[in-house]
Scaffold this motif. Sequence first.
Motif, PDB file in Angstrom:
ATOM      1  N   PHE A 229       0.809  -1.217   0.000  1.00 20.39           N
ATOM      2  CA  PHE A 229       0.000   0.000   0.000  1.00 20.39           C
ATOM      3  C   PHE A 229       0.843   1.268   0.000  1.00 20.39           C
ATOM      4  N   LYS A 234       0.633  -1.099  -5.021  1.00 16.75           N
ATOM      5  CA  LYS A 234      -0.758  -0.802  -4.691  1.00 16.75           C
ATOM      6  C   LYS A 234      -1.656  -1.001  -5.904  1.00 16.75           C
ATOM      7  N   ALA A 237      -3.361  -4.209  -5.394  1.00 18.81           N
ATOM      8  CA  ALA A 237      -3.941  -4.455  -4.077  1.00 18.81           C
ATOM      9  C   ALA A 237      -5.301  -5.135  -4.157  1.00 18.81           C
ATOM     10  N   SER A 303      -7.488  -2.259  -9.651  1.00 17.74           N
ATOM     11  CA  SER A 303      -6.949  -1.474  -8.537  1.00 17.74           C
ATOM     12  C   SER A 303      -6.778  -0.013  -8.908  1.00 17.74           C
ATOM     13  N   HIS A 399      -2.394   7.398   2.805  1.00 19.81           N
ATOM     14  CA  HIS A 399      -2.448   6.074   3.410  1.00 19.81           C
ATOM     15  C   HIS A 399      -3.341   5.991   4.646  1.00 19.81           C
TER      16      HIS A 399
END
Length: 432
Positions: A229, A234, A237, A303, A399
Amino acid sequence: MMSSQTRLARCSTPTASTRTPSAVHGPTVGTFGPRFSKCRGRFEVRTATPLTEEASSSSYGLLSTEERTAMAKKFGYRSIGKELPNDVALSDIVKTLPKEVFEVDDFKAWRAVAITIGSVAASMWCIATAPWYLLPFAWIFAGTAATGLFVIGHDCGHRSFSKNKLVEDIVGTLMFAPLVYPFEPWRIKHNHHHAHTNKLEEDTAWHPVMKTEMAKWSKVPKALFWLFFGSPLKCWASVGHWAIWHFNSELYTPKQMERVKWSWAACAAFVGIGMPLIVANFGLVGLAKFWLVPWLGYHFWMSTFTMIHHTAPHIPFNRSEDWNAAKAQLSGSVHCDYPGWVDFLTHDISWHVPHHVSSKVPWYNLRDATNSLRENWGVHMTECKFNWKVMKNIFTEVHVYDDEKNYVPLDYEKEAPFLAIQRKVLPESASF
């Protein structure tokens, strides 16, 4: 608590309170406009004079046109819209859409099926015949074409593919099966995402990590989260999301399980019949070549689309008492322009804002619906072109949930080399 679209500070030590009152508290008054200053490559909102306790919670809502333009340029957006007034309901926005954009067209729906099946077949031929140095391009083609399978199933899940629900269930299940994606579990959780977009502890698509959760991490979970992440990984993800959310029977009621099992059976059939056939004819290398790599290509788009649509410094996640449906669906969803070939193969899924205003708009009407929203509500919309600046910020800064700043990075307490290196080496270009 903060109303949506209001928190912007990006440094660990803000110079003024930037919290925002709940939407039910009414507009903020008695403040002067905020100003930008740079801090570790990010923006911090500073105010010309101290704010009152009530008014200090607003920052994004106070930005002038010039300041929003500066922020958009900094983070790679074409435009960042004004905050939507608190008294605008989602139904008010839906009513401005032309009735035609809700009409289901069987020809266009089935044409998309033909285009996707043809594109996937063509991509398999390219993989089979391409020399090794052209394989990456064939895989990109295949992964993008496979995303079209998802988009068709996606419309089926939203009941915008056909007027016949049984047809939608069958088509959705068949389109998802080669992706080993169970249609009914996805439909249940995805509809929950639409009902609770950008709502803390409710949204099932993307969610900022909570500081209380971070405090509980042992070394291995922490390392994995930072790796997947807090970096370009990411963009895959959704593989974790797929595994965690869609194969756990404890997440579904007994009534839902009756339909969930059929979707699992379809996926099991592909794994138990389709994959062995690939291995029998092409070996394990062939399974990776013809299925695994294109599958990962599909997850790249899955994603990337989702995180760009719903992850931005100025777009908050709110608790239920502060959540506003109109702001979350219109201003909390980002329109992003992708290359035309991507839009063609993925059936305009990136024209995403009207889809969140009303999921009943079929994919082939999303462009007209977007243009209608631009005419009536464009001043409140965020738009961008697929570019490095937006992606870099998502990888390195956006984040962790913060009550005052929307997001802080994983290393908000002390800059970590893992993220510091990426901040230096990842491109700053506003284009790819």
